[in-house]
Design an enzyme around this catalytic site. Structure first.
Site, PDB file in Angstrom:
ATOM      1  N   ASP A 134      39.298  69.524  49.677  1.00  0.00           N
ATOM      2  CA  ASP A 134      39.828  68.987  48.423  1.00  0.00           C
ATOM      3  C   ASP A 134      41.162  69.643  48.077  1.00  0.00           C
ATOM      4  OD1 ASP A 134      39.998  68.605  45.369  1.00  0.00           O
ATOM      5  OD2 ASP A 134      38.277  67.374  45.919  1.00  0.00           O
ATOM      6  N   TRP A 163      37.831  65.001  44.780  1.00  0.00           N
ATOM      7  CA  TRP A 163      37.726  64.155  45.983  1.00  0.00           C
ATOM      8  C   TRP A 163      36.418  64.387  46.699  1.00  0.00           C
ATOM      9  CZ3 TRP A 163      40.705  60.524  45.000  1.00  0.00           C
ATOM     10  CH2 TRP A 163      41.966  60.734  44.436  1.00  0.00           C
ATOM     11  N   ASP A 164      35.977  65.658  46.704  1.00  0.00           N
ATOM     12  CA  ASP A 164      34.672  65.958  47.282  1.00  0.00           C
ATOM     13  C   ASP A 164      33.558  65.236  46.541  1.00  0.00           C
ATOM     14  OD1 ASP A 164      35.165  67.712  49.428  1.00  0.00           O
ATOM     15  OD2 ASP A 164      35.398  69.420  48.091  1.00  0.00           O
ATOM     16  N   CYS A 165      33.647  65.264  45.213  1.00  0.00           N
ATOM     17  CA  CYS A 165      32.596  64.628  44.402  1.00  0.00           C
ATOM     18  C   CYS A 165      32.571  63.121  44.654  1.00  0.00           C
ATOM     19  CB  CYS A 165      32.829  64.899  42.918  1.00  0.00           C
ATOM     20  SG  CYS A 165      32.666  66.631  42.468  1.00  0.00           S
ATOM     21  N   GLY A 168      31.198  62.452  48.214  1.00  0.00           N
ATOM     22  CA  GLY A 168      29.755  62.669  48.277  1.00  0.00           C
ATOM     23  C   GLY A 168      28.986  61.465  47.750  1.00  0.00           C
TER      24      GLY A 168
END
Lengths: 413, 413
Positions: A134, A163-165, A168
């Site tokens: 991220d 961005w990770d969230c 996911g």
């Protein structure tokens, strides 16, 4: 945990935010999610925040409701066990999510020799397979250049691994879509995507690529202002900072009415020759507008402003830090049925969220805590791999697997 | 568009980011997504960024691959049509996603009288049903208080509507999970969640609630530094800013090796009496560490640093603005198979992203542009509601529905 996905089994080989979050989202909808890690724990085993005893709050947050198995993946027997766990039989099993560097033995082609209808979803750094996180995707896309105080030239990265969230959650959708397809066709699936592509696509989805490509006005930093309409933060008489939104026509008219600023705003719009019913004009002239609102906020306490705004149905909030949010916001308390206070192994008793989703067919369960690394090693070797007791014992003895807290004995032994 | 969800039909009543993004995500996986709007367009019809002709790049970005119908929902006939569209027969239909204020005629109870197995997913502002947007949820949760330059006390809101993006993706998962359940049981579902709960849950998922509740160190702003380990931005000799990551042991050792700083780092760790193999120590002492790395970056151009870091497999990126990202990054070009240059109605030809997801059973299609408001009114009344031609004509005549660009004539007329 019961839930809308009860009966599904997903295996997760992961670290950090995106894939663990995907697995946790599925676990909190009732799926049996098995996370496997190397003996000493994965790359995120001690990720911050950590407690004084070294245990990771991050691990506890990201792995709620899963089962954990720890094994030596350098050994052929350990790799064989991972393969067996991923490809174990079951109509609602045979699903694998990962962001680990997929070596030969753990790629879709090899694994699907053991289970033809395997569904595998892999997240890479960028589309070339280069590493990205991220913290590198975000600067590359340009968001830090439009974040922070107006006029500043220093880029400001977001603190939330956004961005990770997003990646996911998208991984969950990919998995469920592939399983739907398997229901209908019997076919497995190899799904791949990259963190950078998730961000790059969003740049287009938000209209930023089109605007930039067609030579729109270069977007600048605008502090805490809402982009493209009106929304601004104000300091109240008691020093608290409040955010208030005038995005829709209803919100904008409500804000003017509450602050009794119709006359000066009319004068401003006449002198500028613009119509503030056009949301874009509110954005372009936001600073002049804000100057008209400021005295009203500066003369009142946040509490009285909030009370009045709630009565009018306006959209607003306070700026808080984590400590005051947790102390003062009912939505971050057991008043909110999403939250429960539960005991978290190795960390203590505190407020833990379940899934934000309410399904009418299911009651909200109390969230399950994260397992300690290896907490479920023994039971997974039994109920998923189907090994007899003596063989499980010898795997512990040989150090191929470990139990909770790195014990190379079975918890019951 | 073909894709893994081909055959599914979802109806969307929405505005802004989260729900339109959910619909677009489903459309880009091949579903038939019908967005309905009031005659003049919804609340986001002119959302920024907009082109000089007033058309919205935001609308174009968020509604790719959908079909659009515009109708007068103040009229009983208009409401009846929306009900018919949502509850139209079909094993893979009867799914409705919304963030509109659900009035009596459009709530789950009323709609499911017309289709017992209806799946409805609704996104609210907060759990009480009060309005909330990304710009209010984020300050309330405390993220702006930890964003921005070290030592500053001014909160900095993120520019990406991150909570909206996360909520939109979660909505897709909720819908697919509910449809899976319907497959197995024949039962419909009413799924509700709120934007604020999505954020509040993430606060817990990231370990922040546990850390805060148990009295961990108060988390401070740390500029562009990676939290909890090492990661920092540096200015290169050519003035470009680079982000480099030392999160995992491998990344950290690679960074030391590339910058030839083993000796001074050893001296620093000795003088501090700490071990930088502990990722948390790297975070606590990041500024001292950064001082040791700085001269190396300041003496080299970004291009040569990037080349070397790529050869070593390090994790890094440049800071760009939108313009330079679009000009200089191959991942934001047709080199990336996710992107195509297509004609966008009312806006022109530019780079448009498809889904970030690659399903092995499906080729990547060129993304479909967003429809102009009402572009599919006539065909939807025919193929979904099943109205005869004369009745469609009279709906246009009476102004209950409109065609593209607000025409109250049928496009063919």
């Amino acid at each position: 945990m019961s839930g809308i996905l009860t009966g599904m089994r997903i295996v997760e080989g992961s670290a950090f935010v995106a894939v663990p979050l995907a697995g946790m989202t599925l676990a909190q909808m009732g799926a049996d999610v098995i996370r496997f890690d190397r003996l000493g724990g994965g790359l995120d085993a001690t990720r911050w925040p950590v407690a004084p005893n070294g245990n990771s709050h991050f691990w506890a947050g990201m792995n709620k409701g899963k089962r954990s198995i720890a094994l030596d993946m350098r050994s052929p027997r350990g790799r064989e066990l991972v393969t067996q766990i991923i490809t174990a039989p079951g109509k609602d099993a045979g699903m694998f999510m990962t962001n680990l560097k997929v070596r030969g033995w753990m790629d879709h082609e090899t694994l699907s020799q053991h289970r033809k209808d395997l569904i595998m979803v892999s997240l890479k750094g960028d589309r070339h397979g280069r590493p990205a996180v991220d913290y590198t995707v975000n600067p590359a896309l340009g968001f830090p250049a439009i974040t922070g105080p107006e006029g500043s030239t220093d880029p400001v990265a977001h603190a939330l691994p956004a961005w990770d969230c997003v990646a996911g959650q998208l991984m969950v959708s990919a998995l469920l879509a592939a399983e739907r397809h398997r229901f209908k066709t019997g076919r497995g699936q190899d799904v791949e995507f990259s963190l950078k592509d998730v961000g790059a696509a969003m740049l287009g989805n938000l209209g930023i690529i089109g605007d930039t490509a067609m030579g729109g006005t270069k977007r600048q930093k605008s502090g805490n202002a809402l982009y493209g309409a009106y929304g601004q933060d104000f300091i109240c008489a008691d020093g608290q900072r409040i955010m208030v939104i005038g995005l829709t026509g209803r919100q904008w008219r409500g804000l003017i009415s509450a602050t009794e600023t119709q006359a000066p705003l009319d004068a401003l719009s006449t002198s500028l020759g613009v119509d503030f019913d056009d949301e874009g004009m509110r954005y372009i002239h936001r600073n002049a507008i804000t100057d008209l609102f400021k005295p009203w906020f500066a003369a009142r306490d946040a509490a009285s402003i909030g009370k009045q705004f709630d009565e009018l149905g306006l959209t607003w909030s306070l700026f808080r830090d984590f400590e005051s949010a947790l102390s003062n916001d009912d939505d971050l308390s057991t008043e909110n049925p999403m939250f429960s206070e539960i005991e978290n192994p190795g960390l203590g008793r505190f407020l833990v969220p379940g899934s934000p989703l309410n399904f009418s067919d299911y009651d909200r369960d109390e969230p399950s805590p994260a397992p300690i690394l290896g907490a479920n090693t023994e039971e997974i070797l039994g109920d998923v791999v189907g090994l007899p007791d003596v063989e499980i014992a010898s795997l512990f003895d040989e150090g191929v697997v470990k139990g909770p807290a790195g014990k190379n004995m079975r918890p019951a032994a």
